[in-house]
Every structure is written in structure tokens, then in C-alpha cells.
Design a protein around this motif. Structure first.
Motif: not given
Ligand code: 13P
Ligand code: SF4
Length: 374
Positions: A253, A256-257, A259-261
Motif C-alpha cells: 500500500e 503503491r501510494a 508510486h501510483p504509476e
């Protein structure tokens, strides 16, 4: 200060310093994490390959990091000369450092190393990896001299299950085919039917006649395989890689937060909750190939952090982020360039010698892997 400006400043610092500069010190100076500095260095070193990484930090090679009175480049040259002269090939697992990969004849995952070991025409092999890899190499090439570059490099997962515990486990599942992850000792393999690597496990298990499989010792890899083969029944042992299992859903989580791409690429030794969230699951080589071929530009890497560094070297225009800082395998990192050098000099490394019953018993299990995995 933006990323580019920070990288220019780091290069300036390294050009002035005569002593190695630790990543942690640079992190404090620029107010970023150590991992950010490691990534900066991977990019900087593409443009400035004269920067070397030492156990004490980064420094310019011309300022002279010496091993005795030799620089890293001189040691590498000597290794290249000696290995040719002695007809020795150097195999390196993908978790080894850049300095070692530069002198290796082959770099790959556990399966690739096993196949390469049997194909090589050299009379000697130096394995830069962990003990079970050198043992596998010896078993597949009994006529060659095989050395483990650093005798202290073991894989804790390989030692988790001893032969008596395995026998007791087998007694609970008498009608199951025993599939051993290659990360096991050779002695343990003598009691197993076939072994697998992370890149060959699904194919090999799918090709077994028996639909009941006792998978040892890694239940995370086992569950990943079981999910691909719903027609088969699996029993597991409670082992696992002490490095990969520390990574949790929370780390995913967080990454991902941040580095959302980015795509998340993970090793199947990670916990099920992590594997289920991945965009790609595969061996070390699988992860590297996927990232290199992908037209995406950002990747979170859920395996040993050296893969982040190697990928950043190979693909300077893409961005790679470690899933978690804890993903560092000290056993893989213990081998140094000097170990390889000393091994060739005949004053280091350990020549692998196994009792004949282990060569035969583990050999049957490993050769079945090569047959079914090819
Ligand atoms: P690979 O087979 O992917 O190289 O994995 C070996 C290993 O030890 C991973 O931790
Ligand atoms: Fe063993 Fe885990 Fe290190 Fe791989 S990462 S060598 S499985 S301890």
C-alpha cells in the motif's frame, strides 16, 4: 532541490572526496532516504562508471580504493586473466553485486544457473551465490571442480528442514509426490522426488503424474503454484524465506501510494497477500526480463534490492523502486570480488565435495527437474 540537482551535487561531492562516502551520510545531508540515494547512485553511475561502491560507501575509482595495492578495475582484470588461464567459468546469481556481475560468464536465476552449470565446457566453476547453488552445480557437473566463492554464504531457508523432520512429514503424506524447492540442502534432496525453482515450479508440478504434492519448504511459493494448478492437491511445510516474508500488504500500500504509476513485480517467495496484489510474479530473471521488455516506465520491485540496482543500470530511462528496504539478503551479499580473486589464487573459496550417496540421490532429484523443466 529537485532530483537532477541533487544528483549533480552528489557527483560533485564524490569528485572532491578522497575517502568513500556512505549512502547514509548522503541521505542525511540531502534529507532523503538511503534508498533514494541508492537509486540516485544507480543513475549517476551509468554516466560516471568510474564511481565504485565499496563496503564503506561510494567513491571515484581514480582516487584509488585499494585492495592491497590494487584498484577494483585491476582486480577485475586479474580475475579475467586468471579464469581464462585456469579454464574456470564464473557463475553469479542475480542478487550478486555489480562488481561481480562484471566478471561473471553468466548471471541468472537458480534455474538458469543449474542449466548453465551442466552446459559449461570449462573444467572449473566458481559459484557466486549461496551454498545450495554450488552443490547443485557440482551434482550436475561431477567431473568439474566447483568452488563456492565464500563458504559462509548459506541460504537460511535451505537449512529449515532436516532429514528426520522431512521423513516424519512424508509419513503423514505417504501417497504424495515430494517436490523440493531447489533452496534445500543436497542431503534433503536425496529424500525428495523432484526439485523445482521459482521459474520452473508450475510447469514441473503440472507435468507430474501424481495429483497429490507435498511441497517443501516454502509454502508461499507452494501456494502460488497451487493456485495455477487447481486440479492438484498440495500439502505444505511451514518454512519460507526470512527476507521475502517480512514484506506485507502494508508495504505494498505504501509503495503503491508513493508510486501510483508503477507496476508491482514480485518474487513468489513473498507472502500470499503480497503476491495477490502484484502485476507480475516471477523469478529474479523473470522480473528483470519483464521490466526490460515492458513499455511501462516505473516499477516497484518486490525481491532482493540488488535487482533494483541492476535494472536501473540496464534501463536508465526507467525508474525502479524497492518494495521495502528490508529486502536485502545478507547471505547473498556476503560474497565479494576479493573472494572470487582469492578463490582463483587458490587461497579462498571452498571446493564442493559431496558424499557419493548424496551425489546420486540429490542428482536423481535435480536431473528430474532439468528433464521436466526443459
Ligand atoms: P530465483 O530462482 O528467482 O533466482 O530465486 C532464488 C532465491 O534464492 C530467491 O530468494
Ligand atoms: Fe535464501 Fe531468501 Fe536469501 Fe534467497 S533471499 S538466498 S531464499 S534467504
Amino acid at each position: 532541490m529537485n532530483t537532477e540537482e541533487r544528483r549533480v551535487q552528489i557527483l560533485n561531492i564524490l569528485q572532491k572526496e578522497t575517502e568513500p562516502v556512505a549512502a547514509r551520510k548522503l541521505a542525511e545531508q540531502f534529507g532523503v532516504s538511503r534508498q533514494v540515494i541508492v537509486q540516485d547512485m544507480a543513475v549517476i553511475r551509468v554516466k560516471a562508471p568510474e564511481i565504485i561502491s565499496t563496503t564503506r560507501g561510494y567513491m571515484l575509482q581514480k582516487t584509488g580504493r585499494k585492495e592491497g595495492n590494487m584498484t577494483i578495475a585491476e582486480i577485475q582484470q586479474e580475475i579475467l586473466r586468471m579464469k581464462k588461464e585456469q579454464d574456470v567459468c564464473i557463475l553469479a546469481h542475480a542478487y550478486q553485486g555489480q562488481e561481480i556481475l562484471e566478471v561473471a560468464d553468466y548471471m541468472g536465476d537458480s534455474y538458469g544457473l543449474s542449466v548453465q552449470a551442466s552446459k559449461s565446457s570449462c573444467s572449473g566453476v566458481i559459484m557466486c551465490g549461496v551454498r545450495f547453488m554450488a552443490e547443485t552445480c557440482k551434482i550436475l557437473s561431477p567431473d568439474k571442480k566447483v568452488w563456492l566463492a565464500n563458504p559462509a554464504a548459506g541460504c537460511p531457508m535451505a537449512e529449515q528442514l532436516d532429514i528426520d523432520s522431512l521423513r516424519a512429514l512424508k509419513a503423514q503424506y505417504p501417497d504424495h509426490t515430494v517436490v523440493a524447492y531447489i533452496n534445500t540442502t543436497s542431503e534433503l534432496k536425496t529424500e525428495c522426488d523432484v526439485c523445482v525453482t521459482s521459474s520452473s515450479a508450475v510447469q514441473i508440478c503440472s507435468r507430474l503424474d501424481n495429483d497429490k504434492i507435498l511441497f517443501i519448504p516454502d509454502p508461499n511459493l507452494g501456494r502460488y503454484v497451487a493456485k495455477q494448478l487447481p486440479e492438484k492437491t498440495f500439502a505444505f511445510y511451514k518454512g519460507g524465506c526470512p527476507r521475502h516474508i517480512v514484506v506485507s500488504e502494508k508495504d505494498v500500500e505504501k509503495a503503491r501510494a508513493a508510486h501510483p504509476e508503477a507496476l508491482l513485480l514480485v518474487h513468489p517467495e513473498c507472502r500470499q497477500e503480497v503476491v495477490e496484489k502484484a502485476d507480475y510474479v516471477g523469478s529474479t530473471t523473470g522480473i528483470m526480463n519483464f521490466a526490460k521488455k515492458s513499455d511501462k516506465e516505473e516499477f516497484i520491485i518486490g525481491t532482493e534490492n540488488s535487482i533494483v540496482e541492476h535494472l536501473q543500470f540496464e534501463c536508465p530511462d526507467k525508474k525502479f523502486y524497492p518494495l521495502a528496504v528490508q529486502l536485502t539478503c545478507m547471505n547473498m551479499k556476503i560474497t565479494t570480488l576479493m573472494d572470487v580473486y582469492n578463490c582463483l589464487k587458490g587461497r579462498g573459496g571452498e571446493e564442493i565435495k559431496l558424499p557419493q550417496n548424496v551425489m546420486d540421490g540429490a542428482g536423481r532429484c535435480i536431473r528430474r527437474m532439468v528433464e521436466l523443466g526443459g
